[in-house]
Design a protein around this motif. Structure first.
Motif, PDB file in Angstrom:
ATOM      1  N   ILE A  20       0.839  -1.200   0.000  1.00 23.45           N
ATOM      2  CA  ILE A  20       0.000   0.000   0.000  1.00 23.45           C
ATOM      3  C   ILE A  20       0.874   1.250   0.000  1.00 23.45           C
ATOM      4  CG2 ILE A  20      -1.606   1.366   1.386  1.00 23.45           C
ATOM      5  CD1 ILE A  20      -2.974  -0.866  -0.107  1.00 23.45           C
ATOM      6  N   GLU A  21       1.937   1.244   0.777  1.00 25.15           N
ATOM      7  CA  GLU A  21       2.857   2.380   0.803  1.00 25.15           C
ATOM      8  C   GLU A  21       3.470   2.604  -0.576  1.00 25.15           C
ATOM      9  OE1 GLU A  21       6.879   3.914   3.188  1.00 25.15           O
ATOM     10  OE2 GLU A  21       5.963   1.983   3.668  1.00 25.15           O
ATOM     11  N   ASN A  22       3.851   1.525  -1.246  1.00 22.82           N
ATOM     12  CA  ASN A  22       4.431   1.635  -2.576  1.00 22.82           C
ATOM     13  C   ASN A  22       3.408   2.162  -3.584  1.00 22.82           C
ATOM     14  OD1 ASN A  22       6.552   0.997  -4.661  1.00 22.82           O
ATOM     15  ND2 ASN A  22       4.961  -0.408  -5.355  1.00 22.82           N
ATOM     16  N   LEU A  23       2.182   1.685  -3.469  1.00 23.28           N
ATOM     17  CA  LEU A  23       1.115   2.161  -4.344  1.00 23.28           C
ATOM     18  C   LEU A  23       0.905   3.658  -4.172  1.00 23.28           C
ATOM     19  CD1 LEU A  23      -1.318   1.686  -6.264  1.00 23.28           C
ATOM     20  CD2 LEU A  23      -2.669   1.072  -4.244  1.00 23.28           C
ATOM     21  N   HIS A  57      -1.477   8.309  -8.660  1.00 23.97           N
ATOM     22  CA  HIS A  57      -1.482   9.769  -8.698  1.00 23.97           C
ATOM     23  C   HIS A  57      -1.478  10.301  -7.264  1.00 23.97           C
ATOM     24  CE1 HIS A  57      -2.334  13.728 -10.414  1.00 23.97           C
ATOM     25  NE2 HIS A  57      -3.235  13.883  -9.459  1.00 23.97           N
ATOM     26  N   LYS A  58      -0.646  11.272  -6.995  1.00 24.10           N
ATOM     27  CA  LYS A  58      -0.442  11.759  -5.634  1.00 24.10           C
ATOM     28  C   LYS A  58      -1.696  12.432  -5.085  1.00 24.10           C
ATOM     29  CE  LYS A  58       3.874  10.528  -5.160  1.00 24.10           C
ATOM     30  NZ  LYS A  58       3.937   9.710  -6.399  1.00 24.10           N
ATOM     31  N   GLU A  59      -2.056  12.004  -3.903  1.00 19.29           N
ATOM     32  CA  GLU A  59      -3.113  12.636  -3.143  1.00 19.29           C
ATOM     33  C   GLU A  59      -2.938  12.258  -1.682  1.00 19.29           C
ATOM     34  OE1 GLU A  59      -7.196  10.719  -3.159  1.00 19.29           O
ATOM     35  OE2 GLU A  59      -6.433   9.969  -5.076  1.00 19.29           O
ATOM     36  N   PRO A  60      -3.518  13.026  -0.749  1.00 22.04           N
ATOM     37  CA  PRO A  60      -3.355  12.694   0.670  1.00 22.04           C
ATOM     38  C   PRO A  60      -4.102  11.416   1.028  1.00 22.04           C
ATOM     39  CG  PRO A  60      -4.886  14.519   0.409  1.00 22.04           C
ATOM     40  CD  PRO A  60      -4.289  14.271  -0.939  1.00 22.04           C
ATOM     41  N   TRP A  61      -3.380  10.423   1.540  1.00 18.14           N
ATOM     42  CA  TRP A  61      -3.993   9.152   1.927  1.00 18.14           C
ATOM     43  C   TRP A  61      -4.062   9.002   3.446  1.00 18.14           C
ATOM     44  CZ3 TRP A  61      -6.816   7.125  -1.550  1.00 18.14           C
ATOM     45  CH2 TRP A  61      -6.450   7.142  -2.902  1.00 18.14           C
ATOM     46  N   PRO A 111       2.530   8.425   8.819  1.00 23.02           N
ATOM     47  CA  PRO A 111       1.838   7.857   7.655  1.00 23.02           C
ATOM     48  C   PRO A 111       1.374   6.426   7.900  1.00 23.02           C
ATOM     49  CG  PRO A 111       3.849   8.980   6.985  1.00 23.02           C
ATOM     50  CD  PRO A 111       3.887   8.892   8.479  1.00 23.02           C
ATOM     51  N   SER A 112       0.100   6.173   7.640  1.00 22.65           N
ATOM     52  CA  SER A 112      -0.428   4.814   7.728  1.00 22.65           C
ATOM     53  C   SER A 112      -1.240   4.460   6.485  1.00 22.65           C
ATOM     54  CB  SER A 112      -1.307   4.656   8.972  1.00 22.65           C
ATOM     55  OG  SER A 112      -2.477   5.446   8.862  1.00 22.65           O
ATOM     56  N   TYR A 113      -1.559   5.489   5.661  1.00 16.04           N
ATOM     57  CA  TYR A 113      -2.299   5.302   4.407  1.00 16.04           C
ATOM     58  C   TYR A 113      -3.660   4.644   4.650  1.00 16.04           C
ATOM     59  CZ  TYR A 113       2.542   6.018   3.041  1.00 16.04           C
ATOM     60  OH  TYR A 113       3.818   6.517   2.944  1.00 16.04           O
ATOM     61  N   GLN A 114      -4.285   5.019   5.774  1.00 18.07           N
ATOM     62  CA  GLN A 114      -5.545   4.376   6.148  1.00 18.07           C
ATOM     63  C   GLN A 114      -6.653   4.656   5.146  1.00 18.07           C
ATOM     64  OE1 GLN A 114      -5.675   2.171   8.743  1.00 18.07           O
ATOM     65  NE2 GLN A 114      -7.605   1.665   7.715  1.00 18.07           N
ATOM     66  N   LEU A 129      -6.331   5.029   1.916  1.00 15.22           N
ATOM     67  CA  LEU A 129      -6.085   4.157   0.771  1.00 15.22           C
ATOM     68  C   LEU A 129      -6.423   2.708   1.096  1.00 15.22           C
ATOM     69  CD1 LEU A 129      -5.080   3.704  -2.079  1.00 15.22           C
ATOM     70  CD2 LEU A 129      -2.730   3.673  -1.217  1.00 15.22           C
ATOM     71  N   LYS A 130      -6.104   2.264   2.291  1.00 13.00           N
ATOM     72  CA  LYS A 130      -6.442   0.893   2.699  1.00 13.00           C
ATOM     73  C   LYS A 130      -7.956   0.692   2.673  1.00 13.00           C
ATOM     74  CE  LYS A 130      -2.360   0.388   5.672  1.00 13.00           C
ATOM     75  NZ  LYS A 130      -1.859   0.294   7.061  1.00 13.00           N
ATOM     76  N   ASN A 131      -8.687   1.632   3.262  1.00 10.41           N
ATOM     77  CA  ASN A 131     -10.150   1.535   3.257  1.00 10.41           C
ATOM     78  C   ASN A 131     -10.680   1.532   1.834  1.00 10.41           C
ATOM     79  OD1 ASN A 131     -10.251   1.546   6.054  1.00 10.41           O
ATOM     80  ND2 ASN A 131     -10.568   3.746   6.205  1.00 10.41           N
ATOM     81  N   TYR A 132     -10.072   2.354   0.995  1.00  9.77           N
ATOM     82  CA  TYR A 132     -10.505   2.438  -0.400  1.00  9.77           C
ATOM     83  C   TYR A 132     -10.318   1.100  -1.108  1.00  9.77           C
ATOM     84  CZ  TYR A 132     -10.432   3.617  -5.346  1.00  9.77           C
ATOM     85  OH  TYR A 132     -10.672   3.623  -6.690  1.00  9.77           O
ATOM     86  N   ILE A 133      -9.168   0.476  -0.962  1.00  5.88           N
ATOM     87  CA  ILE A 133      -8.891  -0.807  -1.619  1.00  5.88           C
ATOM     88  C   ILE A 133      -9.837  -1.892  -1.107  1.00  5.88           C
ATOM     89  CG2 ILE A 133      -7.205  -2.667  -1.851  1.00  5.88           C
ATOM     90  CD1 ILE A 133      -6.625  -0.340  -3.678  1.00  5.88           C
ATOM     91  N   PHE A 134     -10.043  -1.960   0.213  1.00  3.66           N
ATOM     92  CA  PHE A 134     -10.940  -2.966   0.780  1.00  3.66           C
ATOM     93  C   PHE A 134     -12.360  -2.829   0.220  1.00  3.66           C
ATOM     94  CE2 PHE A 134      -8.150  -3.051   4.824  1.00  3.66           C
ATOM     95  CZ  PHE A 134      -7.388  -4.076   4.313  1.00  3.66           C
TER      96      PHE A 134
END
Length: 265
Positions: A24-27, A33-37, A45-48, A50-55
């Motif tokens: 997820i961090e690499n993604l 495309h850069k945006e606040p995750w 940083p935990s990219y929460q 983005l994680k919720n989005y993928i799930f």
């Protein structure tokens, strides 16, 4: 007494996902495309988001039967709905799991549309999730009245209200909330772009900024509205914290409204 089996995340039920946090961090940093995750309140940083989005994206695609399989189920793939900085679509790519008794697939990589693993193995390109059938549902109709269920909003969501509100008598809370919603309704009719669409419970709803703290430019909550069955008005039964609202809204597209931005929450 036998314990109920723990509910497994749908994506984890589908595949073995080694190094999920690292992928997820690499993604987030090297592919999408850069945006606040993360929200501004995150300590690291935990990219929460983005994680919720993928799930949730996987769950929606699975329900729509848009997970594609190839080469006698040797490979699987789905469209993340994300793009690179060059607007190239990004997909999640899986291979058959060789470990019997485990999930059917193993996650291998997030890949671009031009990746040969996608081109050479799949005859069709996986489609993105579809969250709406009527584009007009994404836009606030200023001709419709907003009819809030004040008692229901307060009784079910009081813990989301500012602390100063929670200690007030219910009659005062309801009265002040009614006034705040009326004030917000006037603003939204002169600037309908303030309404942000979200996907929840299988349908499109709209999020409106609700200001409860006197003198503050930042809204305290997001009021959730949706059309009545007759389609002749909006009703509101709940409100969300801004973090909850952003997570729901991001399923469709990155919110562009100035009041609902991840780096401001």
């Amino acid at each position: 007494m036998n314990k109920k089996p723990k509910k497994i995340n749908a994506l984890y039920d589908f595949c073995f996902f080694p190094n999920f946090d690292q992928e997820i961090e690499n993604l987030a940093n090297n592919l999408a495309h850069k945006e606040p995750w993360d929200f501004n309140s995150a300590k690291k940083p935990s990219y929460q988001i983005l994680k919720n989005y993928i799930f949730h994206t996987f769950e929606k695609l699975e329900a729509e039967k848009k997970i594609l399989f190839a080469s006698q189920n040797k490979f699987a793939c789905f469209n993340t709905g994300l793009v690179t900085n060059n607007w190239e679509e990004i997909f999640a790519f899986f291979e058959k799991n060789r470990n019997q008794g485990k999930q059917d697939f193993v996650f291998k990589d997030f890949i671009k549309k031009s990746d040969t693993r996608l081109i050479n193995n799949f005859s069709d390109i996986p489609e993105i999730a579809n969250y709406f059938s009527k584009p007009e549902d994404l836009i606030f109709n200023p001709t419709l009245e907003i009819i809030p269920q004040i008692d229901h909003i307060v009784e079910d969501n009081i813990d989301r209200f500012p602390n100063s509100w929670q200690t007030s008598p219910k009659e005062k809370i309801c009265s002040d909330l009614d006034g705040a919603i009326r004030s917000m309704a006037k603003k939204i009719r002169t600037n309908y772009t303030l309404a942000v669409p979200q996907y929840f419970g299988g349908k499109i709803q709209l999020l409106l900024p609700l200001h409860l703290t006197y003198g503050s430019d930042k809204p305290d909550l997001a009021l959730v509205i949706h059309k009545t069955q007759q389609g002749n008005a909006y009703t509101a039964r709940t409100c969300l914290t801004l973090e909850m609202a952003y997570n729901n809204a991001r399923l469709i597209v990155k919110p562009l409204s100035s009041w609902l931005e991840a780096n401001q929450i």
